[in-house]
Write a protein that holds these residues in place. Structure first.
Motif, PDB file in Angstrom:
ATOM      1  N   VAL A  92       0.857  -1.190   0.000  1.00  0.00           N
ATOM      2  CA  VAL A  92       0.000   0.000   0.000  1.00  0.00           C
ATOM      3  C   VAL A  92       0.892   1.237   0.000  1.00  0.00           C
ATOM      4  CG1 VAL A  92      -1.795   1.258   1.272  1.00  0.00           C
ATOM      5  CG2 VAL A  92      -1.823  -1.241   1.218  1.00  0.00           C
ATOM      6  N   GLN A  93       0.512   2.236  -0.806  1.00  0.00           N
ATOM      7  CA  GLN A  93       1.273   3.486  -0.860  1.00  0.00           C
ATOM      8  C   GLN A  93       0.575   4.534   0.001  1.00  0.00           C
ATOM      9  OE1 GLN A  93       1.370   3.762  -5.269  1.00  0.00           O
ATOM     10  NE2 GLN A  93       3.558   4.116  -4.908  1.00  0.00           N
ATOM     11  N   PHE A  94       1.357   5.309   0.753  1.00  0.00           N
ATOM     12  CA  PHE A  94       0.827   6.306   1.678  1.00  0.00           C
ATOM     13  C   PHE A  94       1.381   7.690   1.371  1.00  0.00           C
ATOM     14  CE2 PHE A  94       0.214   2.395   3.975  1.00  0.00           C
ATOM     15  CZ  PHE A  94      -0.959   2.590   4.685  1.00  0.00           C
ATOM     16  N   ALA A  95       0.563   8.694   1.614  1.00  0.00           N
ATOM     17  CA  ALA A  95       0.961  10.094   1.518  1.00  0.00           C
ATOM     18  C   ALA A  95       0.247  10.857   2.634  1.00  0.00           C
ATOM     19  CB  ALA A  95       0.601  10.678   0.150  1.00  0.00           C
ATOM     20  N   VAL A  96       0.631  12.096   2.840  1.00  0.00           N
ATOM     21  CA  VAL A  96      -0.017  12.951   3.841  1.00  0.00           C
ATOM     22  C   VAL A  96      -0.480  14.226   3.160  1.00  0.00           C
ATOM     23  CG1 VAL A  96       2.146  14.035   4.622  1.00  0.00           C
ATOM     24  CG2 VAL A  96       0.180  13.966   6.142  1.00  0.00           C
ATOM     25  N   ALA A  97      -1.657  14.692   3.547  1.00  0.00           N
ATOM     26  CA  ALA A  97      -2.223  15.940   3.029  1.00  0.00           C
ATOM     27  C   ALA A  97      -2.654  16.787   4.204  1.00  0.00           C
ATOM     28  CB  ALA A  97      -3.420  15.648   2.123  1.00  0.00           C
ATOM     29  N   GLY A  98      -2.947  18.030   3.928  1.00  0.00           N
ATOM     30  CA  GLY A  98      -3.387  18.944   4.986  1.00  0.00           C
ATOM     31  C   GLY A  98      -2.444  20.116   5.057  1.00  0.00           C
ATOM     32  N   ALA A  99      -2.187  20.555   6.264  1.00  0.00           N
ATOM     33  CA  ALA A  99      -1.309  21.700   6.460  1.00  0.00           C
ATOM     34  C   ALA A  99       0.137  21.259   6.267  1.00  0.00           C
ATOM     35  CB  ALA A  99      -1.509  22.300   7.845  1.00  0.00           C
ATOM     36  N   GLU A 100       0.769  21.792   5.239  1.00  0.00           N
ATOM     37  CA  GLU A 100       2.168  21.436   4.984  1.00  0.00           C
ATOM     38  C   GLU A 100       3.049  22.277   5.882  1.00  0.00           C
ATOM     39  OE1 GLU A 100       5.127  20.653   1.229  1.00  0.00           O
ATOM     40  OE2 GLU A 100       3.611  22.203   1.030  1.00  0.00           O
ATOM     41  N   ASN A 101       3.913  21.637   6.612  1.00  0.00           N
ATOM     42  CA  ASN A 101       4.894  22.352   7.418  1.00  0.00           C
ATOM     43  C   ASN A 101       6.196  21.583   7.400  1.00  0.00           C
ATOM     44  OD1 ASN A 101       4.601  20.226   9.198  1.00  0.00           O
ATOM     45  ND2 ASN A 101       3.672  21.417  10.816  1.00  0.00           N
ATOM     46  N   GLU A 102       7.180  22.082   8.136  1.00  0.00           N
ATOM     47  CA  GLU A 102       8.489  21.452   8.103  1.00  0.00           C
ATOM     48  C   GLU A 102       8.478  20.037   8.664  1.00  0.00           C
ATOM     49  OE1 GLU A 102       7.807  23.804  11.759  1.00  0.00           O
ATOM     50  OE2 GLU A 102       7.774  24.336   9.668  1.00  0.00           O
ATOM     51  N   GLU A 103       7.469  19.687   9.470  1.00  0.00           N
ATOM     52  CA  GLU A 103       7.406  18.343  10.034  1.00  0.00           C
ATOM     53  C   GLU A 103       6.572  17.392   9.187  1.00  0.00           C
ATOM     54  OE1 GLU A 103       6.295  18.265  14.190  1.00  0.00           O
ATOM     55  OE2 GLU A 103       6.722  20.387  14.284  1.00  0.00           O
ATOM     56  N   LYS A 104       5.978  17.861   8.108  1.00  0.00           N
ATOM     57  CA  LYS A 104       5.056  17.074   7.283  1.00  0.00           C
ATOM     58  C   LYS A 104       3.936  16.498   8.131  1.00  0.00           C
ATOM     59  CE  LYS A 104       7.763  15.961   3.324  1.00  0.00           C
ATOM     60  NZ  LYS A 104       8.139  15.006   2.365  1.00  0.00           N
ATOM     61  N   GLY A 105       3.387  17.289   9.014  1.00  0.00           N
ATOM     62  CA  GLY A 105       2.236  16.852   9.785  1.00  0.00           C
ATOM     63  C   GLY A 105       2.571  16.132  11.063  1.00  0.00           C
ATOM     64  N   GLY A 106       3.794  15.886  11.373  1.00  0.00           N
ATOM     65  CA  GLY A 106       4.121  15.235  12.624  1.00  0.00           C
ATOM     66  C   GLY A 106       4.851  13.921  12.430  1.00  0.00           C
ATOM     67  N   PRO A 108       4.254  10.630  12.744  1.00  0.00           N
ATOM     68  CA  PRO A 108       3.850   9.444  11.977  1.00  0.00           C
ATOM     69  C   PRO A 108       4.062   9.601  10.474  1.00  0.00           C
ATOM     70  CG  PRO A 108       2.075  10.129  13.452  1.00  0.00           C
ATOM     71  CD  PRO A 108       3.130  11.187  13.470  1.00  0.00           C
ATOM     72  N   PHE A 109       4.314  10.827  10.021  1.00  0.00           N
ATOM     73  CA  PHE A 109       4.370  11.101   8.585  1.00  0.00           C
ATOM     74  C   PHE A 109       5.724  11.611   8.113  1.00  0.00           C
ATOM     75  CE2 PHE A 109       0.162  12.167  10.319  1.00  0.00           C
ATOM     76  CZ  PHE A 109      -0.516  11.074   9.831  1.00  0.00           C
ATOM     77  N   LYS A 110       6.739  11.500   8.926  1.00  0.00           N
ATOM     78  CA  LYS A 110       8.027  12.114   8.582  1.00  0.00           C
ATOM     79  C   LYS A 110       8.625  11.587   7.289  1.00  0.00           C
ATOM     80  CE  LYS A 110      10.388   9.073  11.745  1.00  0.00           C
ATOM     81  NZ  LYS A 110      10.740   8.975  13.130  1.00  0.00           N
ATOM     82  N   ASN A 111       8.302  10.368   6.894  1.00  0.00           N
ATOM     83  CA  ASN A 111       8.864   9.799   5.668  1.00  0.00           C
ATOM     84  C   ASN A 111       7.872   9.722   4.517  1.00  0.00           C
ATOM     85  OD1 ASN A 111      11.386   9.353   6.906  1.00  0.00           O
ATOM     86  ND2 ASN A 111      10.586   7.504   7.850  1.00  0.00           N
ATOM     87  N   LEU A 112       6.683  10.294   4.696  1.00  0.00           N
ATOM     88  CA  LEU A 112       5.655  10.204   3.650  1.00  0.00           C
ATOM     89  C   LEU A 112       5.680  11.436   2.750  1.00  0.00           C
ATOM     90  CD1 LEU A 112       2.580   8.851   5.647  1.00  0.00           C
ATOM     91  CD2 LEU A 112       4.282   7.574   4.338  1.00  0.00           C
TER      92      LEU A 112
END
Length: 186
Positions: A92-106, A108-112
């Motif tokens: 399964v492929q994963f990505a993160v959306a929402g507020a983009e910031n330097e942490e990429k959302g926190g 759990p998402f640092k490598n997405l």
């Protein structure tokens, strides 16, 4: 006699100051609660307008819609990290959306990879939430992770959807009313 009237006057003034102080505390609490304490467990309507997934078709795809600083995140972070790792191993492929910031959302998402929310989803009802596409690129699920503040493999709406899609069957949960812990997406 002078001592008694002076004592009564001081006691009255002290009582008045105490009443004014208590009224000020009550007002400050009321003001703070109205301004900063909001109900996060709220009804929401998710209506997933079909949009292209973040990656090329061929695999099940998941986008975590996340707002850093949302109090509702805390009950989901550990589960999301574990679930993402487990299903990534199954292709399964994963990505993160929402507020983009330097942490990429926190954490759990640092490598997405970051995926900007499409304009068609400009009125997204809240976060933390998720969107899932099947291997053909058809939107299969949009909504919250669960119906409560905390999420785990037993309370998750997401895991059964991903498992069903990985088994080759179809899912269509793209419009739903829900009550969940959600923050507004900024």
């Amino acid at each position: 006699m002078k001592t008694t009237s002076g004592t009564i006057w001081r006691a009255g003034l002290t009582a008045l100051l105490l009443v004014v102080w208590l009224a000020g505390l009550v007002w400050a609490f009321w003001w703070y609660e109205g301004r900063y304490v909001r109900p996060f467990d709220r009804p929401a309507f998710f209506n997933g307008v079909a949009v292209a997934p973040p990656f090329a078709v061929g695999q099940v795809q998941v986008v975590h819609v996340w707002q850093p600083g949302c109090p509702c995140n805390a009950g989901h972070e550990q589960y999301i990290a574990e679930m993402t790792e487990r299903f990534t191993a199954l292709g399964v492929q994963f990505a993160v959306a929402g507020a983009e910031n330097e942490e990429k959302g926190g954490s759990p998402f640092k490598n997405l990879p970051y995926w900007p929310i499409p304009e068609a989803w400009a009125d997204w009802p809240g976060t933390p939430s998720i969107a899932i596409w099947d291997a053909t690129g058809r939107l299969a699920y949009v909504g919250p992770y669960s119906d409560g503040v905390h999420c785990n493999s037993q309370s998750s709406f997401v895991e059964p959807v991903i498992r069903t899609l990985l088994s080759g069957r179809s899912v269509n949960i793209t419009s739903q009313d829900t009550v969940s812990c959600l923050c507004e997406l900024r």
